[in-house]
Design an enzyme around this catalytic site. Structure first.
Site, mmCIF file in Angstrom:
data_model
loop_
_atom_site.group_PDB
_atom_site.id
_atom_site.type_symbol
_atom_site.label_atom_id
_atom_site.label_comp_id
_atom_site.label_asym_id
_atom_site.label_seq_id
_atom_site.Cartn_x
_atom_site.Cartn_y
_atom_site.Cartn_z
ATOM 1 N N TYR A 30 -6.958 9.187 2.871
ATOM 2 C CA TYR A 30 -6.892 8.331 1.694
ATOM 3 C C TYR A 30 -5.443 8.276 1.226
ATOM 4 O O TYR A 30 -4.527 8.377 2.034
ATOM 5 C CB TYR A 30 -7.871 8.812 0.610
ATOM 6 C CG TYR A 30 -8.244 7.678 -0.315
ATOM 7 C CD1 TYR A 30 -8.890 6.547 0.188
ATOM 8 C CD2 TYR A 30 -7.929 7.710 -1.657
ATOM 9 C CE1 TYR A 30 -9.204 5.466 -0.629
ATOM 10 C CE2 TYR A 30 -8.240 6.638 -2.488
ATOM 11 C CZ TYR A 30 -8.875 5.524 -1.968
ATOM 12 O OH TYR A 30 -9.167 4.460 -2.780
ATOM 13 N N ARG A 95 -6.177 -6.555 -4.213
ATOM 14 C CA ARG A 95 -5.248 -5.682 -4.953
ATOM 15 C C ARG A 95 -5.394 -4.270 -4.402
ATOM 16 O O ARG A 95 -5.985 -3.402 -5.024
ATOM 17 C CB ARG A 95 -5.557 -5.706 -6.459
ATOM 18 C CG ARG A 95 -4.468 -5.042 -7.308
ATOM 19 C CD ARG A 95 -4.938 -4.861 -8.744
ATOM 20 N NE ARG A 95 -6.102 -4.016 -8.845
ATOM 21 C CZ ARG A 95 -6.069 -2.684 -8.856
ATOM 22 N NH1 ARG A 95 -4.914 -2.044 -8.732
ATOM 23 N NH2 ARG A 95 -7.181 -1.994 -8.964
ATOM 24 N N LYS A 113 -12.560 5.692 1.108
ATOM 25 C CA LYS A 113 -13.324 6.105 -0.074
ATOM 26 C C LYS A 113 -14.640 6.753 0.339
ATOM 27 O O LYS A 113 -15.036 7.795 -0.192
ATOM 28 C CB LYS A 113 -13.596 4.871 -0.937
ATOM 29 C CG LYS A 113 -13.748 5.161 -2.401
ATOM 30 C CD LYS A 113 -12.405 5.045 -3.085
ATOM 31 C CE LYS A 113 -12.470 5.237 -4.560
ATOM 32 N NZ LYS A 113 -11.230 4.935 -5.245
ATOM 33 N N GLU A 184 -14.315 -2.181 -5.550
ATOM 34 C CA GLU A 184 -13.052 -1.478 -5.301
ATOM 35 C C GLU A 184 -11.920 -2.460 -5.023
ATOM 36 O O GLU A 184 -12.044 -3.367 -4.188
ATOM 37 C CB GLU A 184 -13.213 -0.541 -4.092
ATOM 38 C CG GLU A 184 -11.990 0.278 -3.745
ATOM 39 C CD GLU A 184 -11.741 1.415 -4.718
ATOM 40 O OE1 GLU A 184 -10.598 1.916 -4.758
ATOM 41 O OE2 GLU A 184 -12.682 1.805 -5.420
ATOM 42 N N ASP A 185 -10.800 -2.281 -5.729
ATOM 43 C CA ASP A 185 -9.551 -2.994 -5.447
ATOM 44 C C ASP A 185 -9.688 -4.513 -5.438
ATOM 45 O O ASP A 185 -9.119 -5.204 -4.583
ATOM 46 C CB ASP A 185 -8.937 -2.492 -4.132
ATOM 47 C CG ASP A 185 -8.244 -1.149 -4.319
ATOM 48 O OD1 ASP A 185 -8.211 -0.652 -5.453
ATOM 49 O OD2 ASP A 185 -7.736 -0.588 -3.332
ATOM 50 N N ASP A 207 -14.805 1.648 -9.548
ATOM 51 C CA ASP A 207 -14.042 2.896 -9.595
ATOM 52 C C ASP A 207 -12.654 2.700 -10.184
ATOM 53 O O ASP A 207 -12.135 3.579 -10.859
ATOM 54 C CB ASP A 207 -13.934 3.507 -8.193
ATOM 55 C CG ASP A 207 -13.303 4.891 -8.228
ATOM 56 O OD1 ASP A 207 -13.808 5.758 -8.962
ATOM 57 O OD2 ASP A 207 -12.271 5.097 -7.559
ATOM 58 N N ASP A 208 -12.033 1.535 -9.952
ATOM 59 C CA ASP A 208 -10.695 1.283 -10.509
ATOM 60 C C ASP A 208 -10.725 1.315 -12.030
ATOM 61 O O ASP A 208 -9.785 1.807 -12.666
ATOM 62 C CB ASP A 208 -10.163 -0.075 -10.037
ATOM 63 C CG ASP A 208 -10.068 -0.159 -8.532
ATOM 64 O OD1 ASP A 208 -9.466 0.740 -7.937
ATOM 65 O OD2 ASP A 208 -10.619 -1.110 -7.957
ATOM 66 N N ASN A 354 -0.396 4.683 -7.515
ATOM 67 C CA ASN A 354 -0.394 5.016 -6.090
ATOM 68 C C ASN A 354 0.191 3.852 -5.302
ATOM 69 O O ASN A 354 0.170 2.718 -5.771
ATOM 70 C CB ASN A 354 -1.837 5.261 -5.622
ATOM 71 C CG ASN A 354 -2.327 6.650 -5.963
ATOM 72 O OD1 ASN A 354 -1.663 7.631 -5.674
ATOM 73 N ND2 ASN A 354 -3.493 6.726 -6.577
#
Length: 529
Positions: A30, A95, A113, A184-185, A207-208, A354
């Site tokens: 990750y 993203r 993930k 996610e993202d 999760d973001d 990150n």
């Protein structure tokens, strides 16, 4: 590349290695390494698995008429039809970390993930489903790359995007009705819109927004405890540099702490938070049209004055807490850090972006420029710092979502609540904050040692289970029966019944060494794992 090949050829060995050496392996499977892998994903794809072994489910907007059949046809573990997916991580690659729009090259994120779901919380790897939806890409490098695996055209407009996502969700839930979906993202606007649309009628979370918020909240709870002698919790001034989906999601989670633990009203809690984006302090009268997710925390008490630079805002707010979610590497420079140290005995500084190159500052910079007084947590891992005078070794906190989402997912899979609520998210954060051992508390740690991740995930999962039952949302009859009779004791997270529930959760974690992890397989089928 080597670890991906190992996972796709000897999954039991792969997870034994990752579980036993998680501190070393997590930064490879990750962040930060997965970011580099995503940038090159189309080029390294042939070397990640043997021919014919899929790495995840790709759903293109061109597949719209056949989504349900494609989902049904995706069977990476064809020898056992009974192992239907329990959790899916889905992205559109728009993203990826702090790297921007990578299109289908973002598949490395759902894969990475889900590997952490397995390693950190014992989700059966055969019951995980990584998904990337392909709506095009605005990344010129990918559009001009003949080896790019996705559709080489610009992203579709919202009028096509939202109906396509809706069709994907309907197809998924028609095939797998009990599937937990983690978004996610996605780009910030899409992330908030999708969460708002689905959170009350779909077994899902983002999760973001929610996971990041929960893990930062947990570290924040322990940071507030460390400075409580000097700053009363309700007197903190919290400055966010970065006002995207993650920044606003974290801010909203912190508000819950002040509302639940300190009895503040929502409006009073909001007064403790300031947002800074690329145009400066986010205010109601700045003159530009604010994105919808920023309006909630925009300030109206600035008396018409606007503050453009980070230092201007720091001088105006005089923050006790500085949180970075901007993906702007090094923006918490020497001037910023020294001013924070002048304003606070123990400044709380969380550079959370990150990968490492996007972190707002390093642990070494923060320590050196605050006379070693900083209370620090980062989104990416940094090496320990040795104090020059004393020789004392100081370890940075890492607010890695890995502390939250595996346990949250496991608890949700076991309890099967109708939906994931804010109370469940808050329970996961407070359980994480309480999971530190006495030795970790004595060393002023903000987060537990990563080597204890499975025990920590079990505690987080147990807190989610109890909260879901208390809310009347759990759909698992066995869990309802077991938890309800001792609900008050379990809500206190102490005593014999709490330990029994944690043990119950741990017994349901998949482990590569457990024969019972493969109850329906023949010896031949086991050999494939």
């Amino acid at each position: 590349m080597f670890l991906a090949w190992l996972r796709n050829t000897n999954i039991r060995l792969f997870y034994r290695l990752v579980i036993d050496e998680l501190e070393e392996m997590a930064p490879i499977i990750y962040t930060p390494t997965v970011g580099s892998a995503c940038l090159e994903y189309s080029h390294i794809y042939p070397f990640l698995a043997p021919p014919g072994v899929p790495d995840g489910l790709y759903l293109s907007i061109d597949d719209l008429p056949n989504l349900t059949q494609i989902i049904k046809n995706y069977r990476p573990y064809q020898f056992n039809e009974s192992l239907t997916p329990q959790i899916a991580v889905i992205t559109d690659g728009s993203r990826i970390l702090g790297l921007g729009d990578l299109g289908v090259n973002g598949m490395g994120i759902p894969i990475g993930k889900l590997q952490l779901y397995v390693a950190g919380a014992g989700i059966d790897p055969r019951r995980t489903l990584p998904i990337t939806i392909d709506c095009g890409t605005n990344n010129e490098k990918n559009l001009n790359d003949e080896f790019y695996l996705g559709i080489r055209k610009k992203r579709v407009p919202d009028e096509e995007f939202y109906p396509f996502v809706d069709a994907v969700i309907k197809a998924l839930t028609s095939v797998y009705p009990d599937l937990l979906v983690q978004f996610e993202d996605f780009s910030s606007e899409h992330a908030f819109d999708l969460l708002t649309k689905y959170r009350d009628n779909l077994f899902c979370f983002n999760d973001d927004i929610q996971g990041t918020g929960a893990v930062v909240l947990s570290g924040f709870i322990n940071a507030v405890r460390l400075v409580e002698k000097d700053v009363h919790p309700t007197e903190h001034r919290i400055l966010f540099f970065g006002a995207g989906s993650a920044g606003v999601g974290v801010a909203k989670q912190l508000l819950e702490f002040f509302k639940i633990e300190h009895g503040m009203s929502e409006e009073d809690a909001k007064k403790l938070v300031w947002l800074v984006d690329t145009k400066g302090l986010v205010t109601c009268d700045r003159g530009d049209k604010l994105a919808s997710h920023k309006v909630y925390l925009s300030r109206s008490d600035n008396e018409g004055r606007q503050y453009k630079s980070l230092m201007d805002v720091i001088e105006y707010v005089k923050p006790t807490v500085l949180i970075g979610l901007s993906s702007t590497g090094g923006v918490f420079n020497e001037t910023v850090l020294k001013r924070m140290a002048e304003l606070n005995k123990n400044p709380i500084i969380f550079p959370l972006s990150n990968p490492m190159v996007n972190a707002e500052c390093t642990f070494e910079d923060a320590m050196r420029n605050t006379d070693n007084r900083v209370i620090f947590a980062s989104g990416t891992g940094f090496p320990p710092y040795v104090e020059q005078v004393t020789g004392k070794i100081r370890y940075p906190g890492q607010g890695n979502n890995m502390y939250i989402f595996p346990g949250l997912g496991l608890g949700a899979i076991i309890a099967r609540p109708v939906k994931i609520t804010d109370r469940q998210i808050y329970a996961s954060a407070s359980a994480l904050a309480e999971s530190l051992t006495k030795e970790e508390y004595d060393q002023n740690f903000l987060y537990p040692a990563v080597q204890r991740i499975r025990r920590v995930s079990a505690e987080v999962a147990a807190a989610v289970i109890v909260t879901a039952v208390d809310e009347g949302l759990a759909r698992n009859p066995e869990i309802n029966s077991m938890v309800k009779k001792d609900l008050q004791e379990l809500l206190s997270r102490s005593g014999e019944k709490w330990q029994e529930l944690i043990k119950y959760v741990e017994e349901r974690m998949w482990d590569p060494n457990h024969e019972k992890a493969f109850p329906t397989e023949s010896l031949i089928e086991k050999s494939k794992f």
